[in-house]
Design a protein around this motif. Structure first.
Motif, PDB file in Angstrom:
ATOM      1  N   ARG A 152     -72.626 -78.404  -1.743  1.00 14.84           N
ATOM      2  CA  ARG A 152     -71.295 -78.670  -2.280  1.00 14.84           C
ATOM      3  C   ARG A 152     -71.155 -77.933  -3.602  1.00 14.84           C
ATOM      4  N   LEU A 153     -69.969 -77.396  -3.831  1.00 14.48           N
ATOM      5  CA  LEU A 153     -69.669 -76.843  -5.141  1.00 14.48           C
ATOM      6  C   LEU A 153     -69.195 -77.994  -6.015  1.00 14.48           C
ATOM      7  N   MET A 154     -69.847 -78.139  -7.149  1.00 15.06           N
ATOM      8  CA  MET A 154     -69.471 -79.162  -8.121  1.00 15.06           C
ATOM      9  C   MET A 154     -68.846 -78.443  -9.309  1.00 15.06           C
ATOM     10  N   VAL A 155     -67.728 -78.951  -9.781  1.00 19.12           N
ATOM     11  CA  VAL A 155     -67.065 -78.396 -10.960  1.00 19.12           C
ATOM     12  C   VAL A 155     -67.163 -79.452 -12.052  1.00 19.12           C
ATOM     13  N   ASN A 156     -67.864 -79.113 -13.114  1.00 19.18           N
ATOM     14  CA  ASN A 156     -68.125 -80.068 -14.205  1.00 19.18           C
ATOM     15  C   ASN A 156     -68.677 -81.392 -13.664  1.00 19.18           C
ATOM     16  N   GLY A 157     -69.554 -81.297 -12.663  1.00 22.64           N
ATOM     17  CA  GLY A 157     -70.215 -82.469 -12.119  1.00 22.64           C
ATOM     18  C   GLY A 157     -69.451 -83.209 -11.041  1.00 22.64           C
ATOM     19  N   SER A 158     -68.221 -82.814 -10.768  1.00 23.21           N
ATOM     20  CA  SER A 158     -67.423 -83.484  -9.735  1.00 23.21           C
ATOM     21  C   SER A 158     -67.401 -82.641  -8.464  1.00 23.21           C
ATOM     22  N   PRO A 159     -67.614 -83.281  -7.292  1.00 23.84           N
ATOM     23  CA  PRO A 159     -67.563 -82.528  -6.035  1.00 23.84           C
ATOM     24  C   PRO A 159     -66.203 -81.859  -5.874  1.00 23.84           C
ATOM     25  N   PHE A 160     -66.240 -80.611  -5.461  1.00 21.19           N
ATOM     26  CA  PHE A 160     -64.993 -79.862  -5.373  1.00 21.19           C
ATOM     27  C   PHE A 160     -64.757 -79.274  -3.994  1.00 21.19           C
ATOM     28  N   LEU A 161     -65.797 -78.685  -3.392  1.00 20.53           N
ATOM     29  CA  LEU A 161     -65.606 -77.951  -2.151  1.00 20.53           C
ATOM     30  C   LEU A 161     -66.944 -77.796  -1.442  1.00 20.53           C
ATOM     31  N   LEU A 185     -69.276 -65.231  -4.087  1.00 18.25           N
ATOM     32  CA  LEU A 185     -69.665 -66.309  -4.982  1.00 18.25           C
ATOM     33  C   LEU A 185     -70.931 -67.005  -4.479  1.00 18.25           C
ATOM     34  N   LYS A 186     -70.973 -67.298  -3.178  1.00 14.53           N
ATOM     35  CA  LYS A 186     -72.181 -67.897  -2.594  1.00 14.53           C
ATOM     36  C   LYS A 186     -73.376 -66.980  -2.810  1.00 14.53           C
ATOM     37  N   GLY A 187     -73.144 -65.677  -2.627  1.00 18.23           N
ATOM     38  CA  GLY A 187     -74.226 -64.704  -2.782  1.00 18.23           C
ATOM     39  C   GLY A 187     -74.790 -64.665  -4.181  1.00 18.23           C
ATOM     40  N   LEU A 188     -73.942 -64.790  -5.180  1.00 18.60           N
ATOM     41  CA  LEU A 188     -74.412 -64.799  -6.567  1.00 18.60           C
ATOM     42  C   LEU A 188     -75.356 -65.975  -6.795  1.00 18.60           C
ATOM     43  N   PHE A 189     -74.971 -67.146  -6.308  1.00 20.93           N
ATOM     44  CA  PHE A 189     -75.813 -68.332  -6.474  1.00 20.93           C
ATOM     45  C   PHE A 189     -77.116 -68.195  -5.689  1.00 20.93           C
ATOM     46  N   SER A 190     -77.033 -67.787  -4.438  1.00 26.51           N
ATOM     47  CA  SER A 190     -78.243 -67.757  -3.606  1.00 26.51           C
ATOM     48  C   SER A 190     -79.184 -66.615  -3.980  1.00 26.51           C
ATOM     49  N   ARG A 191     -78.664 -65.450  -4.251  1.00 23.91           N
ATOM     50  CA  ARG A 191     -79.511 -64.303  -4.555  1.00 23.91           C
ATOM     51  C   ARG A 191     -80.376 -64.515  -5.793  1.00 23.91           C
ATOM     52  N   PHE A 192     -79.798 -65.193  -6.798  1.00 26.32           N
ATOM     53  CA  PHE A 192     -80.517 -65.403  -8.052  1.00 26.32           C
ATOM     54  C   PHE A 192     -81.048 -66.832  -8.191  1.00 26.32           C
ATOM     55  N   HIS A 193     -80.984 -67.611  -7.104  1.00 26.01           N
ATOM     56  CA  HIS A 193     -81.474 -68.992  -7.086  1.00 26.01           C
ATOM     57  C   HIS A 193     -80.830 -69.823  -8.200  1.00 26.01           C
ATOM     58  N   ILE A 194     -79.546 -69.591  -8.407  1.00 20.62           N
ATOM     59  CA  ILE A 194     -78.817 -70.313  -9.449  1.00 20.62           C
ATOM     60  C   ILE A 194     -78.356 -71.649  -8.888  1.00 20.62           C
ATOM     61  N   GLN A 195     -78.622 -72.699  -9.638  1.00 24.87           N
ATOM     62  CA  GLN A 195     -78.082 -73.998  -9.263  1.00 24.87           C
ATOM     63  C   GLN A 195     -76.799 -74.244 -10.044  1.00 24.87           C
ATOM     64  N   THR A 196     -76.796 -73.872 -11.329  1.00 26.93           N
ATOM     65  CA  THR A 196     -75.617 -74.094 -12.172  1.00 26.93           C
ATOM     66  C   THR A 196     -75.325 -72.887 -13.047  1.00 26.93           C
ATOM     67  N   LEU A 197     -74.063 -72.515 -13.088  1.00 30.92           N
ATOM     68  CA  LEU A 197     -73.549 -71.530 -14.040  1.00 30.92           C
ATOM     69  C   LEU A 197     -72.758 -72.326 -15.070  1.00 30.92           C
ATOM     70  N   THR A 198     -73.076 -72.141 -16.347  1.00 28.94           N
ATOM     71  CA  THR A 198     -72.352 -72.835 -17.405  1.00 28.94           C
ATOM     72  C   THR A 198     -71.684 -71.813 -18.300  1.00 28.94           C
ATOM     73  N   PHE A 199     -70.394 -72.001 -18.496  1.00 29.58           N
ATOM     74  CA  PHE A 199     -69.597 -71.123 -19.349  1.00 29.58           C
ATOM     75  C   PHE A 199     -69.230 -71.910 -20.596  1.00 29.58           C
ATOM     76  N   LEU A 200     -69.519 -71.354 -21.762  1.00 28.37           N
ATOM     77  CA  LEU A 200     -69.177 -71.997 -23.023  1.00 28.37           C
ATOM     78  C   LEU A 200     -67.891 -71.415 -23.581  1.00 28.37           C
ATOM     79  N   ASN A 201     -67.200 -72.221 -24.373  1.00 28.46           N
ATOM     80  CA  ASN A 201     -65.984 -71.759 -25.021  1.00 28.46           C
ATOM     81  C   ASN A 201     -66.311 -70.494 -25.813  1.00 28.46           C
TER      82      ASN A 201
END
Length: 167
Positions: A60-69, A78-94
Motif C-alpha cells: 500500500r502507498l501510505m501518504v504521511n502514514g495514512s493508507p492512500f492507494l 514510481l513503483k520502480g523507484l521504490f523497488s529498485r533502490f529498496h526504498i520504504q519511505t521517501l521523506t520530503f522536507l519543507n
C-alpha cells in the motif's frame, strides 16, 4: 489535502518519466519539476513538522502514514523507484528544491546507493528510508528499517522507529 498529494504524485511521476526521455533543461522536464516543487512547498508548509512522506508498506502507498492507494495501482515509474533502490519511505522536507527533485529523478538511471547518491549531490531536504530484510530461521523473516538520511546525525537517525511496529 489529498488533491495536493495527488497532483504532486502526478507531477513527480511525470518528472520521473520525462527525465528518461529528455535532458534536464527540456521544457517538459522543467515544467514537471517546477510543478512538483511548488506543490511540495504547499504540502510541506501545511504538514506537521514541515515534512511529507511517501511509504510503500504491505503493498500500500501510505501518504504521511495514512493508507492512500494499493501499490499495484501506482505508475510503474514510481513503483520502480521504490523497488529498485529498496526504498520504504521517501521523506520530503519543507524547502526541497527543484534541483533536489531533479537529483532524485536522475538517480533512477544509475545503480547506486540512494542515500549516498543524494548526499553526493547535496540533497538534504529529501531522505530515503530503506527496508532491510534478514532471514532469522527457516520460515521466519524479520524486517528492520534503516533510516538513511544524510542530513541527520547517527543519534538523530537512532530515534526513528521501524514502520512495521504495531501500535
Amino acid at each position: 489535502r489529498k488533491p495536493l498529494w495527488l497532483n504532486f504524485l502526478k507531477a513527480f511521476t511525470r518528472a520521473l518519466v520525462q527525465i528518461n526521455l529528455y535532458k534536464p533543461d527540456h521544457p517538459q522536464v522543467r515544467q514537471a519539476l517546477d510543478e512538483g516543487r511548488a506543490l511540495l512547498a504547499d504540502i510541506t508548509a501545511d504538514s506537521p513538522g514541515g515534512e511529507f512522506s511517501l511509504t510503500i508498506d504491505n503493498d500500500r502507498l501510505m501518504v504521511n502514514g495514512s493508507p492512500f492507494l494499493a501499490a499495484d495501482k501506482l505508475p510503474n515509474s514510481l513503483k520502480g523507484l521504490f523497488s529498485r533502490f529498496h526504498i520504504q519511505t521517501l521523506t520530503f522536507l519543507n524547502g526541497a528544491s527543484k534541483d533536489d527533485l531533479l537529483a532524485l529523478c536522475q538517480m533512477q538511471a544509475f545503480k547506486v546507493d540512494a542515500a549516498a547518491y543524494l548526499k553526493e549531490r547535496g540533497v538534504v531536504k529529501i531522505s530515503v528510508s530503506l527496508a532491510v530484510y534478514a532471514k532469522v530461521g527457516k520460515t521466519q523473516a524479520q524486517t528492520a528499517e534503516t533510516v538513511a538520511n544524510p542530513a541527520l546525525s547517527a543519534g538523530e537517525r537512532a530515534r526513528f522507529e521501524p514502520l512495521n511496529k504495531t501500535l
